[in-house]
Write a protein that holds these residues in place. Structure first.
Motif, short mmCIF file in Angstrom:
data_model
loop_
_atom_site.label_atom_id
_atom_site.label_comp_id
_atom_site.label_asym_id
_atom_site.label_seq_id
_atom_site.Cartn_x
_atom_site.Cartn_y
_atom_site.Cartn_z
N ARG A 64 -4.96 17.84 -2.70
CA ARG A 64 -4.12 17.73 -1.50
C ARG A 64 -4.22 16.32 -0.96
O ARG A 64 -5.21 15.60 -1.20
CB ARG A 64 -4.52 18.74 -0.43
CG ARG A 64 -5.86 18.48 0.23
CD ARG A 64 -5.95 19.25 1.54
NE ARG A 64 -7.27 19.16 2.14
CZ ARG A 64 -7.49 19.34 3.44
NH1 ARG A 64 -6.49 19.62 4.25
NH2 ARG A 64 -8.71 19.25 3.93
N SER A 65 -3.19 15.94 -0.24
CA SER A 65 -3.20 14.64 0.41
C SER A 65 -3.29 14.84 1.92
O SER A 65 -2.89 15.88 2.46
CB SER A 65 -1.92 13.86 0.08
OG SER A 65 -0.80 14.46 0.70
N TYR A 66 -3.83 13.83 2.57
CA TYR A 66 -3.75 13.76 4.03
C TYR A 66 -3.60 12.28 4.36
O TYR A 66 -4.49 11.49 4.07
CB TYR A 66 -4.99 14.34 4.71
CG TYR A 66 -4.77 14.55 6.19
CD1 TYR A 66 -4.47 15.81 6.69
CD2 TYR A 66 -4.82 13.49 7.08
CE1 TYR A 66 -4.25 16.01 8.05
CE2 TYR A 66 -4.58 13.66 8.43
CZ TYR A 66 -4.30 14.93 8.92
OH TYR A 66 -4.05 15.12 10.26
N GLY A 67 -2.46 11.92 4.92
CA GLY A 67 -2.19 10.51 5.16
C GLY A 67 -2.20 9.75 3.85
O GLY A 67 -1.50 10.11 2.90
N LYS A 68 -3.05 8.73 3.77
CA LYS A 68 -3.14 7.91 2.57
C LYS A 68 -4.35 8.27 1.71
O LYS A 68 -4.76 7.49 0.85
CB LYS A 68 -3.19 6.44 2.97
CG LYS A 68 -1.94 5.98 3.72
CD LYS A 68 -1.99 4.51 4.07
CE LYS A 68 -0.75 4.09 4.83
NZ LYS A 68 -0.72 2.64 5.11
N MET A 126 0.85 -1.19 0.00
CA MET A 126 0.00 0.00 0.00
C MET A 126 0.88 1.24 0.00
O MET A 126 1.79 1.35 0.81
CB MET A 126 -0.91 0.00 1.23
CG MET A 126 -1.84 1.21 1.30
SD MET A 126 -2.81 1.26 2.82
CE MET A 126 -3.82 -0.21 2.62
N PRO A 127 0.62 2.19 -0.90
CA PRO A 127 1.43 3.42 -0.91
C PRO A 127 1.36 4.14 0.43
O PRO A 127 0.31 4.20 1.06
CB PRO A 127 0.78 4.26 -2.02
CG PRO A 127 0.08 3.27 -2.89
CD PRO A 127 -0.39 2.19 -1.97
N GLU A 128 2.49 4.66 0.87
CA GLU A 128 2.52 5.38 2.13
C GLU A 128 2.40 6.89 1.88
O GLU A 128 2.31 7.34 0.74
CB GLU A 128 3.78 5.00 2.91
CG GLU A 128 3.85 3.48 3.10
CD GLU A 128 4.79 3.02 4.19
OE1 GLU A 128 5.07 3.78 5.13
OE2 GLU A 128 5.22 1.85 4.13
N GLY A 129 2.37 7.66 2.96
CA GLY A 129 2.00 9.06 2.86
C GLY A 129 2.83 9.89 1.91
O GLY A 129 2.31 10.80 1.25
N HIS A 130 4.14 9.59 1.79
CA HIS A 130 4.98 10.40 0.90
C HIS A 130 4.55 10.24 -0.56
O HIS A 130 4.64 11.18 -1.36
CB HIS A 130 6.44 10.01 1.07
CG HIS A 130 6.79 8.69 0.50
ND1 HIS A 130 6.36 7.49 1.04
CD2 HIS A 130 7.49 8.34 -0.62
CE1 HIS A 130 6.79 6.50 0.30
NE2 HIS A 130 7.49 6.97 -0.71
N THR A 131 4.08 9.05 -0.94
CA THR A 131 3.63 8.81 -2.32
C THR A 131 2.39 9.63 -2.63
O THR A 131 2.28 10.23 -3.72
CB THR A 131 3.34 7.32 -2.53
OG1 THR A 131 4.53 6.57 -2.30
CG2 THR A 131 2.83 7.04 -3.94
N LEU A 132 1.45 9.67 -1.70
CA LEU A 132 0.23 10.46 -1.91
C LEU A 132 0.53 11.95 -1.95
O LEU A 132 -0.06 12.70 -2.74
CB LEU A 132 -0.78 10.16 -0.80
CG LEU A 132 -1.63 8.89 -0.94
CD1 LEU A 132 -2.49 8.95 -2.20
CD2 LEU A 132 -0.81 7.63 -0.96
N PHE A 133 1.49 12.39 -1.13
CA PHE A 133 1.89 13.79 -1.14
C PHE A 133 2.44 14.18 -2.51
O PHE A 133 2.11 15.23 -3.07
CB PHE A 133 2.93 14.03 -0.04
CG PHE A 133 3.23 15.48 0.22
CD1 PHE A 133 2.58 16.17 1.23
CD2 PHE A 133 4.17 16.17 -0.54
CE1 PHE A 133 2.86 17.50 1.48
CE2 PHE A 133 4.45 17.49 -0.31
CZ PHE A 133 3.80 18.17 0.70
#
Length: 269
Positions: free
Chosen positions: A48-52, A1-8
């Motif tokens: 924008r992202s927040y977490g995943k 599962m992609p982690e927060g940096h990927t979603l950012f």
């Protein structure tokens, strides 16, 4: 599962490519047809992202995406390829230089159009995101320090801490010499402050590099240059291999549905 940096990174890229101009939104697979019709042709304000989670705002409506274990975006410039397979959502726009951009979404856990109160409800149940400015680290500590649950499980709980997944969990605990089985209430304020600061640094580096690298240069086989895949982590996916610090075999077992990795000597019970 992609982690927060990927979603950012995804949020930043999609904002650069699509924001400020009308976006043609479709659902070739058909499972997002009604939602696509609500935002099709409207101007994207930003992503924008927040977490995943990803939130793409079109005025008062927001396209919410959670990639889950199998979701992924692909994209490019020019004319998009023929739509094939389980293509949940496609965006097409002119792009910042007018040459045309597109992105496809396949296999997400969630892809839906939400109102602002519905977005706020999702955000309210998430813990602090280390990548967000002014994130409240103390809010996560209050949940951790009040719990008998193992810290290795708490770090994966998105209501405690948003954006941390299996890689950051294993590597953060190793870097601080913490057994993943230690109860949360045994994590004090000073220790959590060090862990939080380290996590912010690691996740920001993940945004910059586009990958997770947690090893220090002195602990790699090559101390200079870009770390290789084999040198990138201390314990993650290194079951049975010698610990980079003490030489003990790295162990693994399941915790909250995911493989946990740790060194029993460097992270004593």
């Amino acid at each position: 599962m992609p982690e927060g940096h990927t979603l950012f990174r995804l949020a930043r890229e999609q904002t650069t490519q699509f924001a400020g101009r009308p976006v043609h939104v479709t659902s070739p697979q058909g499972r997002f047809t009604a939602g696509a019709a609500l935002v099709d042709g409207r101007v994207l304000d930003g992503v924008r992202s927040y977490g995943k989670h990803l939130f793409a705002r079109f005025g008062g409506d927001t396209v919410h995406v959670h990639l889950g274990l199998y979701g992924a975006f692909t994209g490019g410039t020019g004319t998009p390829p023929p739509a094939r397979g389980a293509l949940r959502m496609r965006w097409v726009a002119d792009g910042p230089d007018g040459a045309g951009v597109w992105t496809d979404l396949r296999g997400p856990t969630a892809c839906e159009v939400l109102t602002r109160p519905e977005v706020d409800a999702i955000l309210a149940r998430l813990g602090p995101d280390p990548l967000r400015p002014r994130a409240d680290a103390g809010r996560a500590l209050r949940r951790i320090a009040a719990s008998r649950t193992a810290v290795g499980a708490l770090l994966m709980d998105q209501t405690v801490l948003a954006g941390v997944g299996n890689v950051y969990r294993a590597e953060l605990l190793f870097r601080h010499g913490i057994s993943p089985f230690r109860p949360g209430r045994a994590v004090d304020e000073a220790l959590w402050a060090r862990m939080w600061a380290d996590l912010v640094t690691l996740m920001r580096a993940g945004v910059r590099l586009g990958r997770i690298v947690t090893t220090r240069p002195e602990d790699r086989s090559r101390r200079r240059g870009v770390p290789t895949r084999e040198d990138a982590h201390y314990v993650y996916r290194r079951t049975g291999e010698p610990c980079r610090i003490c030489g003990t075999d790295v162990r693994t077992e399941m915790m909250v549905g995911r493989n946990l990795y740790w060194c029993p000597v460097c992270q004593p019970s």
